[in-house]
Scaffold this motif. Structure first.
Motif, mmCIF file in Angstrom:
data_model
loop_
_atom_site.group_PDB
_atom_site.id
_atom_site.type_symbol
_atom_site.label_atom_id
_atom_site.label_comp_id
_atom_site.label_asym_id
_atom_site.label_seq_id
_atom_site.Cartn_x
_atom_site.Cartn_y
_atom_site.Cartn_z
ATOM 1 N N LEU A 43 0.921 -1.172 0.092
ATOM 2 C CA LEU A 43 -0.031 0.222 -0.002
ATOM 3 C C LEU A 43 1.029 1.212 -0.009
ATOM 4 O O LEU A 43 0.433 2.377 -0.656
ATOM 5 N N VAL A 44 2.181 1.203 0.692
ATOM 6 C CA VAL A 44 2.643 2.324 0.714
ATOM 7 C C VAL A 44 3.747 2.558 -0.003
ATOM 8 O O VAL A 44 4.676 3.206 -0.142
ATOM 9 N N ALA A 45 4.334 1.425 -0.857
ATOM 10 C CA ALA A 45 5.605 1.372 -1.541
ATOM 11 C C ALA A 45 5.405 2.061 -2.982
ATOM 12 O O ALA A 45 4.119 2.390 -3.270
ATOM 13 N N THR A 46 6.420 2.512 -3.379
ATOM 14 C CA THR A 46 6.673 3.049 -4.809
ATOM 15 C C THR A 46 7.698 2.431 -5.451
ATOM 16 O O THR A 46 8.629 1.941 -4.953
ATOM 17 N N ARG A 47 7.653 2.707 -6.708
ATOM 18 C CA ARG A 47 8.622 1.746 -7.619
ATOM 19 C C ARG A 47 9.854 2.607 -7.332
ATOM 20 O O ARG A 47 10.987 1.737 -7.580
ATOM 21 N N GLY A 56 3.347 13.234 -0.080
ATOM 22 C CA GLY A 56 3.152 11.995 -0.485
ATOM 23 C C GLY A 56 3.890 10.790 0.521
ATOM 24 O O GLY A 56 3.172 9.963 0.847
ATOM 25 N N LYS A 57 5.092 11.382 0.692
ATOM 26 C CA LYS A 57 6.052 10.570 1.585
ATOM 27 C C LYS A 57 5.688 10.225 2.821
ATOM 28 O O LYS A 57 5.574 9.424 3.663
ATOM 29 N N VAL A 58 5.095 11.746 3.387
ATOM 30 C CA VAL A 58 4.656 11.969 4.740
ATOM 31 C C VAL A 58 3.223 11.210 4.965
ATOM 32 O O VAL A 58 3.163 10.444 6.018
ATOM 33 N N THR A 59 2.438 11.283 4.227
ATOM 34 C CA THR A 59 1.303 10.444 4.181
ATOM 35 C C THR A 59 1.252 9.159 4.068
ATOM 36 O O THR A 59 0.717 8.186 4.806
ATOM 37 N N ARG A 60 2.194 8.556 3.329
ATOM 38 C CA ARG A 60 2.575 7.007 3.387
ATOM 39 C C ARG A 60 3.190 6.538 4.567
ATOM 40 O O ARG A 60 2.991 5.506 4.980
ATOM 41 N N SER A 61 4.043 7.567 4.979
ATOM 42 C CA SER A 61 4.564 7.195 6.262
ATOM 43 C C SER A 61 3.826 7.113 7.641
ATOM 44 O O SER A 61 3.752 6.148 8.248
ATOM 45 N N ASP A 62 2.773 8.069 7.566
ATOM 46 C CA ASP A 62 1.506 8.125 8.647
ATOM 47 C C ASP A 62 0.817 6.735 8.502
ATOM 48 O O ASP A 62 0.425 6.139 9.412
#
Length: 165
Positions: A43-47, A56-62
């Protein structure tokens, strides 16, 4: 040392059933945890690191922090896909044939269904190391797409059938 001295056969069978159920529940629980972790990371990974901006990084980290918090505070959850693996396989006859050929080719071992399934999934043990069995490409890790417990059942059935002929 005889820990089972004084127990009747029925009591031993009961203990065995309780231990088997406990082991099965633990296995299902751990497998469910792996599925949950996989989903969270997916869900939080990017290529690549370039695909996301700072927000976006902060959102995925949360999201990941929340999942980890839930993971350690929630009660054990056993997922439905872990409980009910597919019973019928498209290629069951092919797997049965592969089990028979494997057991015949390696007849110098006393095989059981779990040992054959471990070879087909590429799970090493002290007796069947990856170094020795990894060279047998036809069998080692050849059935990763098949549920392990289904593979154990098919292998056990085939080995029993071979022994009773």
């Amino acid at each position: 040392f005889d820990a089972l001295a004084g127990l009747s056969e029925d009591e031993i069978d009961g203990l065995q059933a309780v231990l088997y159920e406990r082991l099965k529940n633990q296995e299902l629980s751990e497998l469910s945890n792996l599925y949950r972790l996989h989903r969270a990371f997916k869900l939080v990974a990017t290529r690549t690191h370039l695909e996301s901006d700072d927000e976006g990084k902060v959102t995925r980290s949360d999201k990941l922090k929340q999942f980890i918090s839930d993971y350690f505070t929630e009660a054990e959850v056993i997922l439905p896909e872990v409980i009910d693996p597919p019973d019928q396989l498209i290629n069951e006859d092919e797997i049965r044939s592969l089990v028979r050929s494997f057991v015949w080719e390696h007849a110098d071992y006393n095989w059981n269904g779990r040992a054959v399934a471990r070879i087909f999934h590429g799970i090493q043990s002290p007796k069947f190391t990856a170094k020795d069995w990894g060279r047998s490409r036809k069998y080692w890790r050849s059935q990763l797409s098949v549920d392990f417990n289904v593979l154990v059942k098919i292998s056990s059935d085939e080995i029993l059938r071979m022994r009773t002929r």
